[in-house]
Design an enzyme around this catalytic site. Sequence first.
Site, PDB file in Angstrom:
ATOM      1  N   HIS A  74      60.609  -5.565  15.070  1.00  0.00           N
ATOM      2  CA  HIS A  74      61.942  -6.081  15.341  1.00  0.00           C
ATOM      3  C   HIS A  74      62.496  -5.527  16.651  1.00  0.00           C
ATOM      4  CE1 HIS A  74      63.014  -7.561  11.024  1.00  0.00           C
ATOM      5  NE2 HIS A  74      61.827  -7.975  11.440  1.00  0.00           N
ATOM      6  N   GLU A  76      65.270  -4.177  17.395  1.00  0.00           N
ATOM      7  CA  GLU A  76      65.923  -2.871  17.299  1.00  0.00           C
ATOM      8  C   GLU A  76      64.885  -1.748  17.350  1.00  0.00           C
ATOM      9  OE1 GLU A  76      66.153  -5.511  15.369  1.00  0.00           O
ATOM     10  OE2 GLU A  76      68.123  -5.700  14.416  1.00  0.00           O
ATOM     11  N   CYS A 100      68.570  -6.182  10.181  1.00  0.00           N
ATOM     12  CA  CYS A 100      68.105  -6.252   8.796  1.00  0.00           C
ATOM     13  C   CYS A 100      68.155  -4.859   8.173  1.00  0.00           C
ATOM     14  CB  CYS A 100      66.690  -6.823   8.739  1.00  0.00           C
ATOM     15  SG  CYS A 100      65.433  -5.680   9.354  1.00  0.00           S
ATOM     16  N   CYS A 103      65.912  -2.260   9.990  1.00  0.00           N
ATOM     17  CA  CYS A 103      66.486  -1.836  11.271  1.00  0.00           C
ATOM     18  C   CYS A 103      67.734  -0.987  11.060  1.00  0.00           C
ATOM     19  CB  CYS A 103      66.782  -3.038  12.155  1.00  0.00           C
ATOM     20  SG  CYS A 103      65.253  -3.825  12.704  1.00  0.00           S
TER      21      CYS A 103
HETATM   22  O1  5HU Z   1      67.280  -7.489  12.733  1.00  0.00           O
HETATM   23  C1  5HU Z   1      66.394  -8.306  13.067  1.00  0.00           C
HETATM   24  N1  5HU Z   1      65.677  -8.116  14.209  1.00  0.00           N
HETATM   25  C2  5HU Z   1      64.648  -8.924  14.594  1.00  0.00           C
HETATM   26  O2  5HU Z   1      64.032  -8.706  15.633  1.00  0.00           O
HETATM   27  N2  5HU Z   1      64.328  -9.990  13.763  1.00  0.00           N
HETATM   28  C3  5HU Z   1      63.226 -10.881  14.141  1.00  0.00           C
HETATM   29  C4  5HU Z   1      62.035 -10.866  13.200  1.00  0.00           C
HETATM   30  C5  5HU Z   1      61.489 -12.273  13.349  1.00  0.00           C
HETATM   31  O3  5HU Z   1      60.625 -12.336  14.494  1.00  0.00           O
HETATM   32  C6  5HU Z   1      62.756 -13.109  13.611  1.00  0.00           C
HETATM   33  C7  5HU Z   1      63.335 -13.768  12.380  1.00  0.00           C
HETATM   34  O4  5HU Z   1      62.573 -14.919  12.088  1.00  0.00           O
HETATM   35  P1  5HU Z   1      63.143 -16.175  11.280  1.00  0.00           P
HETATM   36  O5  5HU Z   1      64.588 -16.409  11.755  1.00  0.00           O
HETATM   37  O6  5HU Z   1      62.216 -17.299  11.643  1.00  0.00           O
HETATM   38  O7  5HU Z   1      63.105 -15.796   9.823  1.00  0.00           O
HETATM   39  O8  5HU Z   1      63.738 -12.205  14.112  1.00  0.00           O
HETATM   40  C8  5HU Z   1      65.045 -10.238  12.632  1.00  0.00           C
HETATM   41  C9  5HU Z   1      66.085  -9.428  12.263  1.00  0.00           C
HETATM   42  C10 5HU Z   1      66.913  -9.668  11.067  1.00  0.00           C
HETATM   43  O9  5HU Z   1      66.558 -10.816  10.387  1.00  0.00           O
HETATM   44 ZN    ZN Z   2      65.164  -5.795  11.583  1.00  0.00          ZN
END
Ligand code: 5HU
Ligand code: ZN
Length: 159
Positions: A74, A76, A100, A103
């Site tokens: 992610h 973060e 999330c 994170c």
């Molecule tokens: O806090 C976050 N940080 C972050 O980098 N992500 C990324 C993980 C995935 O590559 C994408 C979420 O994918 P999707 O919206 O298709 O479910 O975002 C997702 C979150 C929270 O969902």
């Molecule tokens: Zn995350």
Amino acid sequence: SPKPLSYSDYFMAVALLSAKRSKDPNTQVGACIVNQENKIVGTGYNRMPNGCDGELPWAHTGPKLERKYIYVCHAELNAIINKSKADMNGCTIYVTLFPCNECAKLIIQAGLSEVVYLSDKYHDEDETIASRRMLDLAEIPYSKNRLLVFISSVESSSF
Ligand SMILES: O=c1[nH]c(=O)n([C@H]2C[C@H](O)[C@@H](COP(=O)(O)O)O2)cc1CO
Ligand SMILES: [Zn+2]
């Protein structure tokens, strides 16, 4: 005369620009960590682990091992790992999508002091509810940035 960007809009714009580096076809996420002197100490975006890029799937449907979720780092995490200063204490993280639960744990354990987010598109997911629960307990404030200046030039994919 020019109308300077506020710090909040400036750092969120850096997070948005960082998000543009992501290869995730569905949700590009960017993060920018700023210290108490308003200096940027780290940036990141969602990407596959080093050495794995191009070899792992970006799909968000299908069998679990062929979906991105168990592999992707992610934004973060990358911003915290990429930090250019050892101490994250007192820093604010600007992130284009509300963090999330995983994170949120990283943010808390890294000693960050504040979260500023843009999109909250997963507000009602369990992961996001758990995230808010932990951030509240850890007394880390979070607030929505309302970046209006650049919003029209940014693709809607992150919102
Ligand atoms: O806090 C976050 N940080 C972050 O980098 N992500 C990324 C993980 C995935 O590559 C994408 C979420 O994918 P999707 O919206 O298709 O479910 O975002 C997702 C979150 C929270 O969902
Ligand atoms: Zn995350």
